[in-house]
Write a protein that holds these residues in place. Structure first.
Motif, short mmCIF file in Angstrom:
data_model
loop_
_atom_site.label_atom_id
_atom_site.label_comp_id
_atom_site.label_asym_id
_atom_site.label_seq_id
_atom_site.Cartn_x
_atom_site.Cartn_y
_atom_site.Cartn_z
N ASP A 171 34.40 11.24 26.58
CA ASP A 171 34.20 9.93 27.19
C ASP A 171 34.82 9.89 28.59
O ASP A 171 34.22 9.40 29.54
CB ASP A 171 34.83 8.83 26.34
N ILE A 172 36.07 10.38 28.67
CA ILE A 172 36.77 10.37 29.95
C ILE A 172 36.00 11.17 30.99
O ILE A 172 35.84 10.75 32.14
CB ILE A 172 38.20 10.93 29.78
N GLU A 173 35.50 12.33 30.59
CA GLU A 173 34.75 13.15 31.54
C GLU A 173 33.47 12.45 32.00
O GLU A 173 33.12 12.49 33.18
CB GLU A 173 34.41 14.51 30.93
N LYS A 174 32.79 11.78 31.09
CA LYS A 174 31.56 11.07 31.47
C LYS A 174 31.85 9.98 32.49
O LYS A 174 31.10 9.79 33.45
CB LYS A 174 30.90 10.46 30.23
N ILE A 175 32.94 9.26 32.29
CA ILE A 175 33.29 8.18 33.23
C ILE A 175 33.67 8.76 34.58
O ILE A 175 33.23 8.26 35.64
CB ILE A 175 34.42 7.31 32.66
N ILE A 176 34.48 9.81 34.59
CA ILE A 176 34.89 10.42 35.86
C ILE A 176 33.68 10.99 36.60
O ILE A 176 33.58 10.89 37.83
CB ILE A 176 35.96 11.50 35.61
N GLN A 177 32.74 11.56 35.86
CA GLN A 177 31.52 12.07 36.49
C GLN A 177 30.72 10.96 37.16
O GLN A 177 29.99 11.21 38.12
CB GLN A 177 30.65 12.77 35.45
N SER A 178 30.86 9.73 36.66
CA SER A 178 30.09 8.62 37.21
C SER A 178 30.70 8.01 38.47
O SER A 178 30.09 7.15 39.10
CB SER A 178 29.93 7.52 36.15
N ILE A 179 31.91 8.46 38.85
CA ILE A 179 32.55 7.92 40.05
C ILE A 179 31.81 8.43 41.28
O ILE A 179 31.66 9.64 41.46
CB ILE A 179 34.03 8.34 40.12
N PRO A 180 31.33 7.55 42.15
CA PRO A 180 30.63 7.99 43.37
C PRO A 180 31.52 8.89 44.22
O PRO A 180 32.74 8.70 44.27
CB PRO A 180 30.31 6.68 44.09
N ALA A 181 30.93 9.87 44.87
CA ALA A 181 31.68 10.87 45.63
C ALA A 181 32.62 10.25 46.66
O ALA A 181 33.74 10.71 46.85
CB ALA A 181 30.71 11.83 46.31
N GLN A 182 32.16 9.17 47.30
CA GLN A 182 32.98 8.57 48.37
C GLN A 182 34.22 7.86 47.85
O GLN A 182 35.09 7.49 48.62
CB GLN A 182 32.14 7.60 49.20
N TYR A 183 34.32 7.67 46.54
CA TYR A 183 35.47 6.98 45.96
C TYR A 183 36.41 7.93 45.22
O TYR A 183 37.39 7.49 44.61
CB TYR A 183 35.01 5.89 44.99
#
Length: 539
Positions: free
Chosen positions: A305-317
């Motif tokens: 779950d944690i990895e899925k959320i981190i993957q969803s963070i836009p590159a600029q953030y």
């Protein structure tokens, strides 16, 4: 190549204990590091945000000078100014007079380069050796890095750094940037490396750099026991011992270990740092470790779950931590809108005409086991457990809102066929017969405890028509990690600030819920009202 060690325990390590080392400890650590022949010793931050004289946060060079060893010294003492974080304008710093700190480390982000150069010029005019440290060097393209090197050539600082802010650099990433800088920067400028241990590579990357053939002086940052924010840093005791054995015997590593034994070990008992799976995930996706810290502190998510959320963070953030963004992404990930009217109707039927006993996994479940069992046998309530199952409490249902807990108890729920599973809609893969309820509908507006399982279940039962409930095992969070749960398997470490905040927020939510349903505590709880408990059988 000449190699120097810079110890940053009192500065980078201060992120762990809010820099509250105490003046005596600061003085002793500085003295022992100097006696251990550490080349450069960082005393802390120079900042306009000093709140406590016992911290390694200093308003001036004079404040640091008071703490330095009084004998003749061989080490260089430095402090850091962090642009945009704990900054102190260099115009407010007194000129170097030969007795106090000799150098200033200046950290800056990509958009702050011009400001950093102008500040460095002021510091150099005042006589300080300046260390230029670009945050997140991995985010500079080769062209951007070369352009920055050209500015350093014009400036002429004492040192320029490769800063692995996110702990995401592998050996090829580090060596590529080293060669690029080494071939294009003035030879008298020292080249430093500040590594973080998110991928367990701080030590190996330091060894890689130490083997490169160059005439340039290399500075390796380290801290005692790797003390530092998140996954921590290169341990001073490891790199000094390595240099002693493989290059030249220069450091007294036993004194470094004394610092750990005398001071850092006690801090380590209270605070955690070092490699963890969430920090590994954050670094693997070149992401600020505070995102992983936030998600792991929710204690509701699996590593996937944690990895899925981190993957969803836009590159600029990803470079700079954005608390609002990760809160939004967490909420979005958990949100699974469903129509739960059929499940609510079924639960209403199950509890109709019966007393209700909710079991949370506090330590009082074991301490008051006979009391709880007597209540169950006498009153015959409908018993619902919260995020755990245990056959000896005669449970009728188990409410689960926590994916992480569900992973550990799913097989046990299946084994206890008579226990009905009530799952919130963020829990995937429930078996046939599970009652799914809408996750969003039972959270609250308080971000700190928005998805507290006990509070969610109370809101669900209120919707199902319950006029009152008994609570057992709702002890409330305690500071000792082994003081929260009746089973050691459920324990996790909590810090004082989190405990106090959660206690206050949960108590407030319970008070609001008690306005529409009667809540009685069958076992002791810090959330219990001062007035006597509701009499047995009256709820």
């Amino acid at each position: 190549m000449s190699i120097q060690i810079l110890d940053c325990t009192l500065r980078d390590g201060g992120y762990i204990n809010d820099w509250k080392f105490g003046r005596k400890t600061i003085r002793s650590i500085l003295d022992k590091l100097e006696q251990a022949h550490i080349d450069i010793i960082e005393c802390g931050f120079l900042t306009g945000m000093v709140r406590d004289a016992e911290c390694s946060l200093f308003p001036s060079a004079a404040a640091i000078e008071e703490l330095l060893p009084k004998r003749e010294r061989s080490a260089m003492f430095v402090a850091m100014i962090a642009i945009g974080e704990k900054e102190l304008h260099p115009s407010k710093l007194e000129p170097y007079h030969g007795k106090g700190i000799e150098g200033v480390r200046l950290t800056f982000h990509k958009e702050e380069i011009s400001r950093a150069v102008s500040w460095a010029e002021i510091l150099m005019e005042k006589g300080y050796k300046v260390f230029m440290q670009p945050v997140g060097t991995v985010f500079y393209s080769d062209m951007e890095l070369l352009q920055l090197v050209e500015r350093m050539n014009a400036l002429g600082p004492y040192a320029f750094y490769i800063v692995d802010t996110l702990g995401s650099m592998y050996r090829n990433d580090v060596s590529h940037r080293f060669y690029l800088i080494d071939k294009n920067m003035r030879p008298e400028i020292h080249l430093g490396f500040h590594g973080h241990n998110n991928l367990q590579l701080a030590f190996s990357n330091a060894q890689v750099l130490g083997k490169i053939q160059t005439k340039r002086t290399l500075i390796l940052d380290a801290s005692v026991y790797g003390m530092g924010r998140g996954a921590g840093n290169l341990p001073t005791e490891l790199i000094t011992q390595y240099i002693n054995k493989n290059i030249a015997s220069r450091y007294d590593a036993s004194l470094v270990m004394d610092i750990y034994d005398d001071y850092i070990a006690a801090i380590r008992k209270e605070y955690e740092w070092g490699y963890t799976m969430p920090y590994h995930i954050a670094a693997s996706h070149v992401c600020h470790p505070n995102y992983a810290t936030y998600l792991i502190n929710r204690r509701t998510l699996t590593m996937k779950d944690i990895e899925k959320i981190i993957q969803s963070i836009p590159a600029q953030y990803r470079v700079l931590y954005d608390r609002r963004l990760i809160e939004q992404l967490y909420t979005q990930f958990q949100s699974r809108k469903i129509d739960d009217s059929a499940a609510v109707e079924e639960i209403s039927r199950l509890i109709e005409g019966r007393k209700i006993l909710l079991l949370a996994p506090g330590r009082s479940l074991a301490a008051k086991y006979e009391t709880i069992l007597d209540f169950i046998e006498t009153v015959k309530p409908f018993v619902i457990s919260v995020n755990f199952v245990d056959a000896k409490y005669h449970m009728d249902a188990c409410f689960v809102s926590n994916h992480k807990r569900m992973d550990t108890i799913e097989q046990e729920i299946h084994r206890l066929g008579q226990v009905r599973a009530i799952l919130t809609s963020n829990i995937p893969g429930g078996s046939e017969g599970c009652l799914y309820v809408d996750y969003d509908r039972y959270t609250n507006d308080d971000e700190v405890v928005s998805d507290n399982a006990g509070l969610m279940l109370l809101k669900l039962l209120r919707r199902c028509g319950a006029r009152g409930v008994y609570l057992a095992g709702f002890d409330g969070f305690h500071l000792r990690h082994n003081g929260n749960y009746y089973s050691e398997e459920l324990n996790f470490t909590v810090d004082e600030a989190q405990v106090q905040e959660k206690r206050s927020r949960i108590r407030r939510q319970l008070q609001e819920l008690s306005e529409s349903m009667r809540i009685a505590f069958l076992t002791p709880s810090i959330y219990e009202q001062e007035e006597p408990n509701v009499p047995l059988h009256s709820v």
